[in-house]
Design a protein around this motif. Structure first.
Motif, PDB file in Angstrom:
ATOM      1  N   HIS A 264      41.012  50.989   2.633  1.00 39.26           N
ATOM      2  CA  HIS A 264      41.883  51.251   1.499  1.00 39.26           C
ATOM      3  C   HIS A 264      42.592  52.579   1.704  1.00 39.26           C
ATOM      4  O   HIS A 264      42.050  53.515   2.281  1.00 39.26           O
ATOM      5  CB  HIS A 264      41.093  51.265   0.194  1.00 39.26           C
ATOM      6  CG  HIS A 264      40.691  49.900  -0.244  1.00 39.26           C
ATOM      7  ND1 HIS A 264      40.591  49.539  -1.546  1.00 39.26           N
ATOM      8  CD2 HIS A 264      40.381  48.776   0.455  1.00 39.26           C
ATOM      9  CE1 HIS A 264      40.233  48.272  -1.645  1.00 39.26           C
ATOM     10  NE2 HIS A 264      40.086  47.802  -0.427  1.00 39.26           N
TER      11      HIS A 264
ATOM     12  N   GLU B 272      44.832  42.411   0.830  1.00 35.08           N
ATOM     13  CA  GLU B 272      44.132  41.231   0.325  1.00 35.08           C
ATOM     14  C   GLU B 272      44.963  40.001   0.665  1.00 35.08           C
ATOM     15  O   GLU B 272      46.116  39.900   0.237  1.00 35.08           O
ATOM     16  CB  GLU B 272      43.936  41.348  -1.194  1.00 35.08           C
ATOM     17  CG  GLU B 272      43.184  40.187  -1.789  1.00 35.08           C
ATOM     18  CD  GLU B 272      43.042  40.319  -3.294  1.00 35.08           C
ATOM     19  OE1 GLU B 272      41.908  40.485  -3.739  1.00 35.08           O
ATOM     20  OE2 GLU B 272      44.065  40.261  -3.994  1.00 35.08           O
ATOM     21  N   SER B 273      44.404  39.115   1.436  1.00 31.12           N
ATOM     22  CA  SER B 273      45.089  37.889   1.866  1.00 31.12           C
ATOM     23  C   SER B 273      46.412  38.184   2.561  1.00 31.12           C
ATOM     24  O   SER B 273      47.422  37.511   2.334  1.00 31.12           O
ATOM     25  CB  SER B 273      45.321  36.960   0.674  1.00 31.12           C
ATOM     26  OG  SER B 273      44.112  36.646   0.046  1.00 31.12           O
TER      27      SER B 273
ATOM     28  N   TRP C 252      44.718  48.436  -6.201  1.00 31.45           N
ATOM     29  CA  TRP C 252      43.369  48.238  -6.703  1.00 31.45           C
ATOM     30  C   TRP C 252      43.077  49.159  -7.872  1.00 31.45           C
ATOM     31  O   TRP C 252      42.233  48.857  -8.710  1.00 31.45           O
ATOM     32  CB  TRP C 252      42.354  48.456  -5.590  1.00 31.45           C
ATOM     33  CG  TRP C 252      42.364  47.352  -4.580  1.00 31.45           C
ATOM     34  CD1 TRP C 252      43.321  47.111  -3.636  1.00 31.45           C
ATOM     35  CD2 TRP C 252      41.408  46.312  -4.437  1.00 31.45           C
ATOM     36  NE1 TRP C 252      43.001  45.992  -2.900  1.00 31.45           N
ATOM     37  CE2 TRP C 252      41.824  45.488  -3.374  1.00 31.45           C
ATOM     38  CE3 TRP C 252      40.222  46.010  -5.095  1.00 31.45           C
ATOM     39  CZ2 TRP C 252      41.112  44.381  -2.967  1.00 31.45           C
ATOM     40  CZ3 TRP C 252      39.503  44.911  -4.675  1.00 31.45           C
ATOM     41  CH2 TRP C 252      39.950  44.099  -3.623  1.00 31.45           C
TER      42      TRP C 252
ATOM     43  N   THR D  36      45.724  43.775  -8.020  1.00 36.46           N
ATOM     44  CA  THR D  36      44.559  42.902  -8.103  1.00 36.46           C
ATOM     45  C   THR D  36      44.172  42.765  -9.572  1.00 36.46           C
ATOM     46  O   THR D  36      44.710  43.461 -10.445  1.00 36.46           O
ATOM     47  CB  THR D  36      43.374  43.500  -7.330  1.00 36.46           C
ATOM     48  OG1 THR D  36      43.018  44.739  -7.929  1.00 36.46           O
ATOM     49  CG2 THR D  36      43.700  43.691  -5.870  1.00 36.46           C
ATOM     50  N   ALA D  37      43.232  41.900  -9.856  1.00 34.63           N
ATOM     51  CA  ALA D  37      42.792  41.720 -11.239  1.00 34.63           C
ATOM     52  C   ALA D  37      42.187  43.002 -11.796  1.00 34.63           C
ATOM     53  O   ALA D  37      42.366  43.318 -12.975  1.00 34.63           O
ATOM     54  CB  ALA D  37      41.772  40.584 -11.315  1.00 34.63           C
ATOM     55  N   THR D  38      41.506  43.773 -10.957  1.00 38.70           N
ATOM     56  CA  THR D  38      40.885  45.012 -11.430  1.00 38.70           C
ATOM     57  C   THR D  38      41.897  46.134 -11.609  1.00 38.70           C
ATOM     58  O   THR D  38      41.689  47.026 -12.426  1.00 38.70           O
ATOM     59  CB  THR D  38      39.793  45.480 -10.450  1.00 38.70           C
ATOM     60  OG1 THR D  38      40.375  45.663  -9.166  1.00 38.70           O
ATOM     61  CG2 THR D  38      38.658  44.487 -10.364  1.00 38.70           C
TER      62      THR D  38
ATOM     63  N   ARG E 297      47.931  45.258  -2.020  1.00 36.18           N
ATOM     64  CA  ARG E 297      47.829  45.197  -3.478  1.00 36.18           C
ATOM     65  C   ARG E 297      47.242  46.498  -4.023  1.00 36.18           C
ATOM     66  O   ARG E 297      46.479  47.181  -3.362  1.00 36.18           O
ATOM     67  CB  ARG E 297      46.951  44.034  -3.897  1.00 36.18           C
ATOM     68  CG  ARG E 297      47.490  42.696  -3.440  1.00 36.18           C
ATOM     69  CD  ARG E 297      46.903  41.574  -4.260  1.00 36.18           C
ATOM     70  NE  ARG E 297      47.422  40.295  -3.862  1.00 36.18           N
ATOM     71  CZ  ARG E 297      48.557  39.782  -4.299  1.00 36.18           C
ATOM     72  NH1 ARG E 297      49.295  40.443  -5.130  1.00 36.18           N
ATOM     73  NH2 ARG E 297      48.950  38.593  -3.895  1.00 36.18           N
TER      74      ARG E 297
END
Length: 128
Positions: free
Chosen positions: A83, A107-108, A114, A50-52, A112
């Motif tokens: 999670h 996610e979607s 995190w 993820t972006a984070t 992913r």
């Protein structure tokens, strides 16, 4: 003494919830991530974060020299809400074991990363 509600719920042992089954798709994603880290494929790894978690996963990936680890082991998994935490160790014939932990979440429809952390050289209950 104030009312504590139903006494049967307050005194005595509490019921233990049945163990949650680890999703096979999450284990497959964890295996893929470990293989990508061992191979040093940073581009494919960034697509699984993820972006984070991208910066943390990149830091873990750069700590591993590509090609020196030939096998891995998932030491433990833990679930918190939706999670899953995975603690794993990479092994190689001429390298010290590399221990890491990452958190996977769906996610979607895809698993992913995190967050990720390098546990090599650290002492604690998770690193023994």
């Amino acid at each position: 003494m104030s009312s504590l509600g139903e006494r049967v719920n307050v005194l005595g042992p509490q019921p233990i919830f049945e163990r949650f089954a680890t999703p096979p798709a999450m284990l497959a994603a964890a295996e893929r991530i470990l293989n990508l880290i061992a191979a040093g494929d940073a581009e494919a790894l960034s697509g699984m974060a993820t972006a984070t978690g991208a910066a943390e996963l990149a830091a873990v990936a750069t700590a591993v020299r590509p090609g020196i680890y030939d096998r891995h082991e998932i030491i433990a998994t833990a679930r918190i809400n939706y999670h899953h935490y995975v603690k794993a160790r990479l092994y190689g014939p001429r390298a010290e074991p590399f221990t890491l932990q990452f958190r996977l979440g769906e996610e979607s429809g895809e698993w992913r990363v995190w967050e990720a952390i390098n546990l090599t050289g650290r002492r604690g209950a998770w690193t023994r």
